[in-house]
Write a protein that holds these residues in place. Structure first.
Motif, PDB file in Angstrom:
ATOM      1  N   ALA A  57      12.181   8.593   3.124  1.00 22.70           N
ATOM      2  CA  ALA A  57      11.206   8.622   2.035  1.00 22.70           C
ATOM      3  C   ALA A  57       9.778   8.620   2.556  1.00 22.70           C
ATOM      4  O   ALA A  57       8.846   8.930   1.814  1.00 22.70           O
ATOM      5  CB  ALA A  57      11.420   7.427   1.107  1.00 22.70           C
ATOM      6  N   CYS A  58       9.589   8.273   3.835  1.00 20.95           N
ATOM      7  CA  CYS A  58       8.232   8.167   4.383  1.00 20.95           C
ATOM      8  C   CYS A  58       7.601   9.541   4.489  1.00 20.95           C
ATOM      9  O   CYS A  58       8.200  10.480   4.996  1.00 20.95           O
ATOM     10  CB  CYS A  58       8.284   7.502   5.754  1.00 20.95           C
ATOM     11  N   ILE A  59       6.349   9.660   3.978  1.00 21.17           N
ATOM     12  CA  ILE A  59       5.655  10.946   4.064  1.00 21.17           C
ATOM     13  C   ILE A  59       4.687  10.981   5.249  1.00 21.17           C
ATOM     14  O   ILE A  59       3.982  11.958   5.441  1.00 21.17           O
ATOM     15  CB  ILE A  59       4.878  11.261   2.759  1.00 21.17           C
ATOM     16  N   GLY A  60       4.641   9.885   6.014  1.00 18.65           N
ATOM     17  CA  GLY A  60       3.779   9.872   7.181  1.00 18.65           C
ATOM     18  C   GLY A  60       2.306   9.851   6.849  1.00 18.65           C
ATOM     19  O   GLY A  60       1.502  10.489   7.519  1.00 18.65           O
ATOM     20  N   CYS A  61       1.918   9.091   5.799  1.00 14.73           N
ATOM     21  CA  CYS A  61       0.502   9.027   5.432  1.00 14.73           C
ATOM     22  C   CYS A  61      -0.247   8.019   6.298  1.00 14.73           C
ATOM     23  O   CYS A  61      -1.470   8.002   6.311  1.00 14.73           O
ATOM     24  CB  CYS A  61       0.346   8.657   3.963  1.00 14.73           C
ATOM     25  N   LYS A  62       0.482   7.163   6.990  1.00  9.35           N
ATOM     26  CA  LYS A  62      -0.061   6.187   7.942  1.00  9.35           C
ATOM     27  C   LYS A  62      -0.848   5.044   7.298  1.00  9.35           C
ATOM     28  O   LYS A  62      -1.428   4.218   8.002  1.00  9.35           O
ATOM     29  CB  LYS A  62      -0.967   6.852   8.985  1.00  9.35           C
ATOM     30  N   LEU A  63      -0.899   4.995   5.969  1.00  7.48           N
ATOM     31  CA  LEU A  63      -1.715   3.957   5.336  1.00  7.48           C
ATOM     32  C   LEU A  63      -1.199   2.556   5.672  1.00  7.48           C
ATOM     33  O   LEU A  63      -1.972   1.615   5.849  1.00  7.48           O
ATOM     34  CB  LEU A  63      -1.743   4.173   3.816  1.00  7.48           C
ATOM     35  N   CYS A  64       0.120   2.415   5.798  1.00  8.76           N
ATOM     36  CA  CYS A  64       0.686   1.101   6.105  1.00  8.76           C
ATOM     37  C   CYS A  64       0.210   0.596   7.466  1.00  8.76           C
ATOM     38  O   CYS A  64       0.010  -0.595   7.652  1.00  8.76           O
ATOM     39  CB  CYS A  64       2.206   1.155   6.064  1.00  8.76           C
ATOM     40  N   SER A  65       0.037   1.534   8.419  1.00 14.92           N
ATOM     41  CA  SER A  65      -0.410   1.102   9.747  1.00 14.92           C
ATOM     42  C   SER A  65      -1.867   0.643   9.697  1.00 14.92           C
ATOM     43  O   SER A  65      -2.299  -0.176  10.495  1.00 14.92           O
ATOM     44  CB  SER A  65      -0.243   2.221  10.767  1.00 14.92           C
ATOM     45  N   VAL A 116       0.824  -1.222   0.000  1.00 12.36           N
ATOM     46  CA  VAL A 116       0.000   0.000   0.000  1.00 12.36           C
ATOM     47  C   VAL A 116       0.850   1.261   0.000  1.00 12.36           C
ATOM     48  O   VAL A 116       0.360   2.344  -0.316  1.00 12.36           O
ATOM     49  CB  VAL A 116      -0.974   0.081   1.204  1.00 12.36           C
ATOM     50  N   CYS A 117       2.112   1.146   0.355  1.00 12.94           N
ATOM     51  CA  CYS A 117       2.948   2.341   0.540  1.00 12.94           C
ATOM     52  C   CYS A 117       3.135   3.092  -0.784  1.00 12.94           C
ATOM     53  O   CYS A 117       3.635   2.538  -1.757  1.00 12.94           O
ATOM     54  CB  CYS A 117       4.296   1.972   1.128  1.00 12.94           C
ATOM     55  N   PRO A 118       2.738   4.369  -0.835  1.00 10.70           N
ATOM     56  CA  PRO A 118       2.810   5.107  -2.108  1.00 10.70           C
ATOM     57  C   PRO A 118       4.215   5.599  -2.448  1.00 10.70           C
ATOM     58  O   PRO A 118       4.465   5.974  -3.592  1.00 10.70           O
ATOM     59  CB  PRO A 118       1.882   6.297  -1.863  1.00 10.70           C
ATOM     60  N   THR A 119       5.105   5.624  -1.469  1.00 17.57           N
ATOM     61  CA  THR A 119       6.401   6.277  -1.685  1.00 17.57           C
ATOM     62  C   THR A 119       7.560   5.317  -1.883  1.00 17.57           C
ATOM     63  O   THR A 119       8.644   5.741  -2.277  1.00 17.57           O
ATOM     64  CB  THR A 119       6.762   7.149  -0.476  1.00 17.57           C
ATOM     65  N   GLY A 120       7.353   4.055  -1.561  1.00 18.91           N
ATOM     66  CA  GLY A 120       8.473   3.131  -1.600  1.00 18.91           C
ATOM     67  C   GLY A 120       9.257   3.136  -0.293  1.00 18.91           C
ATOM     68  O   GLY A 120      10.292   2.483  -0.186  1.00 18.91           O
ATOM     69  N   ALA A 121       8.773   3.884   0.702  1.00 18.55           N
ATOM     70  CA  ALA A 121       9.476   3.926   1.987  1.00 18.55           C
ATOM     71  C   ALA A 121       9.408   2.571   2.689  1.00 18.55           C
ATOM     72  O   ALA A 121      10.358   2.154   3.345  1.00 18.55           O
ATOM     73  CB  ALA A 121       8.875   5.008   2.882  1.00 18.55           C
ATOM     74  N   SER A 122       8.274   1.894   2.559  1.00 18.00           N
ATOM     75  CA  SER A 122       8.126   0.568   3.158  1.00 18.00           C
ATOM     76  C   SER A 122       8.606  -0.469   2.163  1.00 18.00           C
ATOM     77  O   SER A 122       8.180  -0.451   1.016  1.00 18.00           O
ATOM     78  CB  SER A 122       6.657   0.287   3.477  1.00 18.00           C
ATOM     79  N   TYR A 123       9.476  -1.334   2.595  1.00 18.24           N
ATOM     80  CA  TYR A 123       9.963  -2.350   1.668  1.00 18.24           C
ATOM     81  C   TYR A 123      10.294  -3.629   2.409  1.00 18.24           C
ATOM     82  O   TYR A 123      10.479  -3.633   3.620  1.00 18.24           O
ATOM     83  CB  TYR A 123      11.181  -1.834   0.894  1.00 18.24           C
ATOM     84  N   LEU A 135      11.171  -3.237   6.379  1.00 14.18           N
ATOM     85  CA  LEU A 135      11.710  -2.017   6.982  1.00 14.18           C
ATOM     86  C   LEU A 135      11.035  -0.773   6.416  1.00 14.18           C
ATOM     87  O   LEU A 135      10.351  -0.840   5.397  1.00 14.18           O
ATOM     88  CB  LEU A 135      13.216  -1.915   6.698  1.00 14.18           C
ATOM     89  N   VAL A 136      11.241   0.356   7.097  1.00 12.39           N
ATOM     90  CA  VAL A 136      10.766   1.654   6.610  1.00 12.39           C
ATOM     91  C   VAL A 136      11.973   2.556   6.409  1.00 12.39           C
ATOM     92  O   VAL A 136      12.834   2.650   7.279  1.00 12.39           O
ATOM     93  CB  VAL A 136       9.815   2.325   7.625  1.00 12.39           C
ATOM     94  N   ASN A 137      12.036   3.199   5.249  1.00  7.99           N
ATOM     95  CA  ASN A 137      13.077   4.178   4.998  1.00  7.99           C
ATOM     96  C   ASN A 137      12.583   5.539   5.497  1.00  7.99           C
ATOM     97  O   ASN A 137      11.697   6.138   4.890  1.00  7.99           O
ATOM     98  CB  ASN A 137      13.370   4.225   3.493  1.00  7.99           C
TER      99      ASN A 137
HETATM  100  S1  SF4 Z   1       3.403   6.105   6.453  1.00  9.73           S
HETATM  101 FE1  SF4 Z   1       2.915   6.106   4.240  1.00  9.73          FE
HETATM  102  S2  SF4 Z   1       4.826   6.662   3.213  1.00  9.73           S
HETATM  103 FE2  SF4 Z   1       5.363   6.084   5.341  1.00  9.73          FE
HETATM  104  S3  SF4 Z   1       5.887   3.918   5.199  1.00  9.73           S
HETATM  105 FE3  SF4 Z   1       3.735   4.014   5.720  1.00  9.73          FE
HETATM  106  S4  SF4 Z   1       2.633   3.914   3.756  1.00  9.73           S
HETATM  107 FE4  SF4 Z   1       4.782   4.411   3.305  1.00  9.73          FE
END
Ligand code: SF4
Ligand code: SF4
Ligand code: SF4
Lengths: 248, 306
Positions: free
Chosen positions: A115-123, A94-101, A110-112
Motif C-alpha cells: 500500500a506504500c506509495i513511497g511519499c517518504k512523509l513518515c520518514s 501522517v501516512c496518507p495511504t494506511g500503509a503505516s500502521y 509496521l509498513v505494508n
Molecule cells: S512512504 Fe508514505 S505511503 Fe509509505 S508508509 Fe510512509 S507515509 Fe505511508
C-alpha cells in the motif's frame, strides 16, 4: 488505518543497556541478515563494492564521546538506534495511504509494502530517523521488531526474540512486554530508571534506554588530561603557580 | 531537508493556481459577473493547468505513482491525504460552475457555488501548510506561521497572476492593486516572523535529549554508524551555510515582496499598469527562492545523531 487506537495493552519492545553495549555492531549486522529474508525483505544494497555504497538498515550503531565538564570526566557511549515503536507514533498518523500502521494486538509499528506509495512523509515525521527508504523497491522500510521471528512457531521457544537481541554478545538488548509492569523488561526499566529518547517530541516511545551506571559524575575516575590550558581550575601549589606564571 | 525540485515546483505552482481560482471567483462575486465568458474560461484554464501541473509533479515524486489513489483513504488522520481529497473535490465542483456560468452568465445564484469552491481551494492550501507545520521533528516548520505563509503566498501569487491576466485581456481594475499591496505586506511580515522564530531556535531537542542524557553533558560524534552516506543524510542532512542562507533570504524578500511593491506603486503613480506584469515575474522568482530556503534551512531532529 493510520489513526492510532492507543489502547493496546501489550507493548512489545526493546530495552537497550548503554552501560554494557560495546559497540560491536553485531545487532545491526544480524538485523540486516534476518530481515533480508523477513517481513520487509529485501533490504536493498546498492553499489556494495563501489565508491558510495548505500543500503537499507533498520538498526545503526553510533559511537559518541561524552564530556562532563562539571566533573571533568569523559567516556565513550555506544548507541544503537532503531525504531522505538512509539505509542504516539507520528510516522503512522501522517501516512496518507494506511500503509503505516501500529498493531493493536502488540503495538508493533509496521509498513505494508503493497500500500506504500513511497511519499517518504513518515520518514520526515519520525524524529529518530528510524525509517529508511528503499530506492529499488520504492517503498518505506523500518524495524519490524522481527515480527516474523518472535511469533515463529517453527523456532524453539528461546529463539523467539528479535535477531538483534539474539546476536548481542553482552546481553545489552532485552525484549519483552513493556505494557506489563510485572514483566522482566519493565522491572529492569524501573530498577535502572530507563529513559525515553527525545521525550519532548511526545512520541511516547515503547523502547527504553538504560544509561551508563557509574561513570557519570564520578570524580574518582582518572582525570582527563586535555584541560591543561585551564590551570586556574586546578589546585596548584606555590611552586607550580610560580612556574606557571613564568611560562605563561 | 533536501530541497526536492518536484516539491518546490508543486507547492509554488499549485499554491498560485489555487490563489488564482480564489481571486477569480471573489472577483466574480464582487463585480457581478462582468467578466466575459471567454476571459473567465482563459483564467480558468490557466488555473487548472497550474493546479494539475503541480499535482502531477508531486505525484511523479512518489515511489509508486500508480498507487496514488490509496492516498485518498486516510483523511481522518493525515493532512497529506486531506490535501489530496480537497484537490480532487475541486475538479467536479468547478466544472459544474463553469458549465452553469456558460449556460447563463447572469445567474447570481452561482455565487453560492463560488463560495464553496473558494473554501475548497483555501482548504487545499491550508492542508499543504499543515503537512509541514504538524511535523514536530522539524523545528523550523512546526509553527502555524508555516500554514500562514502557504496561504498568504498562494493567495498573493494567485492575485498577482490574476491581475496580470486581466491586464493582458484588456481589463484594468485599480481596486486590485490595493488588495495586492495589503497582501504583499501581510505575506512579507509573515515570512519575516517565520525567520525570526527560526533564528531563535527555541527547540528543546538537542544532542543530549536525543540520547536521553542530562543536558550539561557535551556530546560529540566519535564514530558514525556508516562511512558512506545513507538515506537519512541525503534526505534530511541538507546544509546551507548560515552566511549564504542570510543572503538568500534577503534576495527572496527583495524579489518576492519589495520589488513587486515598488513596481506597483510606480505603476499607480505613472498610471501605466502594464509594468505590473514585471512585478509578477519578480515575485515568482522570489517565491521559488523562498520555497527552496523553506526546505534547505529546515533541520531535522535526526541530525542530532550525526
Ligand atoms: S512512504 Fe508514505 S505511503 Fe509509505 S508508509 Fe510512509 S507515509 Fe505511508
Ligand atoms: S521510532 Fe520513528 S518510526 Fe518508530 S514508531 Fe517512533 S516515530 Fe515511528
Ligand atoms: S527488532 Fe529485528 S528488525 Fe528491529 S532492530 Fe532488532 S533485529 Fe532489526
Amino acid at each position: 488505518m493510520t489513526s492510532l487506537h492507543n489502547n493496546n495493552k501489550i507493548k512489545l519492545g526493546l530495552v537497550i543497556d548503554l552501560d554494557i553495549c560495546v559497540g560491536c555492531h553485531a545487532c545491526a549486522v544480524s538485523c540486516k541478515e534476518w530481515n533480508s529474508g523477513g517481513h520487509s525483505a529485501p533490504l536493498t544494497d546498492l553499489n556494495t563494492s563501489g565508491e558510495n555504497p548505500d543500503g537499507v538498515w533498520f538498526n545503526r550503531v553510533h559511537t559518541f564521546e561524552i564530556l562532563d565538564e562539571e566533573s571533568d570526566n569523559g567516556y565513550t557511549l555506544n548507541f544503537p538506534r532503531s525504531c522505538l515503536h512509539c505509542d504516539d507514533a507520528p510516522c503512522v498518523t501522517v501516512c496518507p495511504t494506511g500503509a503505516s500502521y501500529k498493531r493493536e494486538e502488540d503495538g508493533i509499528v509496521l509498513v505494508n509494502p503493497d500500500a506504500c506509495i513511497g511519499c517518504k512523509l513518515c520518514s520526515w515525521a519520525c524524529p529518530y530517523g528510524a525509517r529508511e527508504y528503499d530506492q529499488v523497491e520504492k517503498v518505506m522500510k523500518k524495524c519490524t521488531l522481527c515480527v516474523d521471528k518472535i511469533y515463529n512457531s517453527n523456532l524453539p521457544e528461546e529463539s523467539r526474540v528479535p535477531a538483534c537481541v539474539s546476536a548481542c554478545p553482552t546481553g545489552a538488548r532485552s525484549f519483552g512486554d513493556l505494557g506489563d509492569s510485572n514483566s522482566q523488561v519493565s522491572k529492569l526499566v524501573e530498577e535502572r530508571k530507563g529513559v525515553d529518547l527525545m521525550p519532548e517530541q511526545e512520541t511516547k516511545p515503547v523502547n527504553k534506554y538504560l544509561l551508563p551506571k557509574r561513570r557519570l559524575g564520578n570524580t574518582r575516575n582518572a582525570p582527563r588530561m586535555n584541560n591543561f590550558n585551564n590551570l586556574e581550575n586546578k589546585k596548584l601549589n606555590i611552586l607550580e603557580r610560580f612556574v606557571d606564571k613564568i611560562l605563561s | 531537508m533536501h530541497p526536492a525540485k518536484s516539491i518546490i515546483l508543486f507547492t509554488t505552482i499549485s499554491g498560485m493556481g489555487y490563489g488564482l481560482i480564489i481571486s477569480l471567483l471573489i472577483f466574480q462575486i464582487y463585480v457581478g459577473h462582468t467578466l466575459s465568458f471567454i476571459s473567465y474560461f482563459l483564467t480558468f484554464v490557466v488555473s487548472m493547468t497550474l493546479v494539475s501541473g503541480g499535482l502531477l509533479s508531486s505525484t511523479l515524486h512518489l515511489g509508486h505513482p500508480e498507487r496514488a489513489h490509496f492516498a485518498l483513504t486516510q483523511w481522518r488522520s493525515s493532512w497529506l491525504s486531506r490535501e489530496g481529497v480537497f484537490a480532487i473535490l475541486l475538479y467536479p465542483v468547478i466544472a459544474i460552475y463553469t458549465l452553469l456560468f456558460y449556460l447563463n452568465p447572469d445567474n447570481r445564484s452561482l455565487d453560492a457555488l463560488s463560495i464553496i469552491i473558494i473554501l475548497i481551494a483555501i482548504a487545499t492550501i491550508f492542508s499543504t501548510g499543515k503537512i509541514y507545520s504538524s511535523l514536530r521533528a522539524i523545528y523550523s516548520w512546526n509553527t502555524e506561521l508555516t500554514t500562514f505563509n502557504y496561504l498568504a503566498l498562494g493567495g498573493l501569487t494567485g492575485l498577482m497572476l490574476f491581475q496580470s491576466l486581466l491586464l493582458l485581456m484588456g481589463y484594468n481594475l485599480a481596486n486590485v492593486y490595493y488588495y495586492l499591496i495589503i497582501l504583499i505586506i501581510f505575506s512579507c511580515i509573515g515570512k519575516i516572523l517565520y525567520w525570526v522564530r527560526l533564528d531563535l531556535n527555541n527547540t528543546t531537542t538537542n544532542k543530549s535529549t536525543a540520547l536521553g542524557l542530562k543536558s550539561q553533558l557535551q556530546v560529540n560524534l566519535l564514530e558514525s554508524p556508516h562511512d558512506a552516506s545513507n538515506f537519512l543524510l541525503k534526505e534530511m542532512g541538507y546544509k546551507v551555510a548560515r552566511k549564504h542562507s542570510k543572503k538568500l533570504r534577503k534576495i527572496a524578500l527583495l524579489f518576492a515582496f519589495i520589488l513587486p511593491l515598488l513596481i506597483i506603486f510606480l505603476s499607480i503613480v505613472l498610471n501605466f499598469y502594464h509594468i505590473t506584469i514585471l512585478a509578477f515575474l519578480f515575485m515568482i522568482m522570489g517565491v521559488f527562492m523562498e520555497r527552496w530556503l523553506f526546505f534547505a534551512e529546515a533541520k531535522h531532529s535526526v541530525m542530532n545523531y550525526y
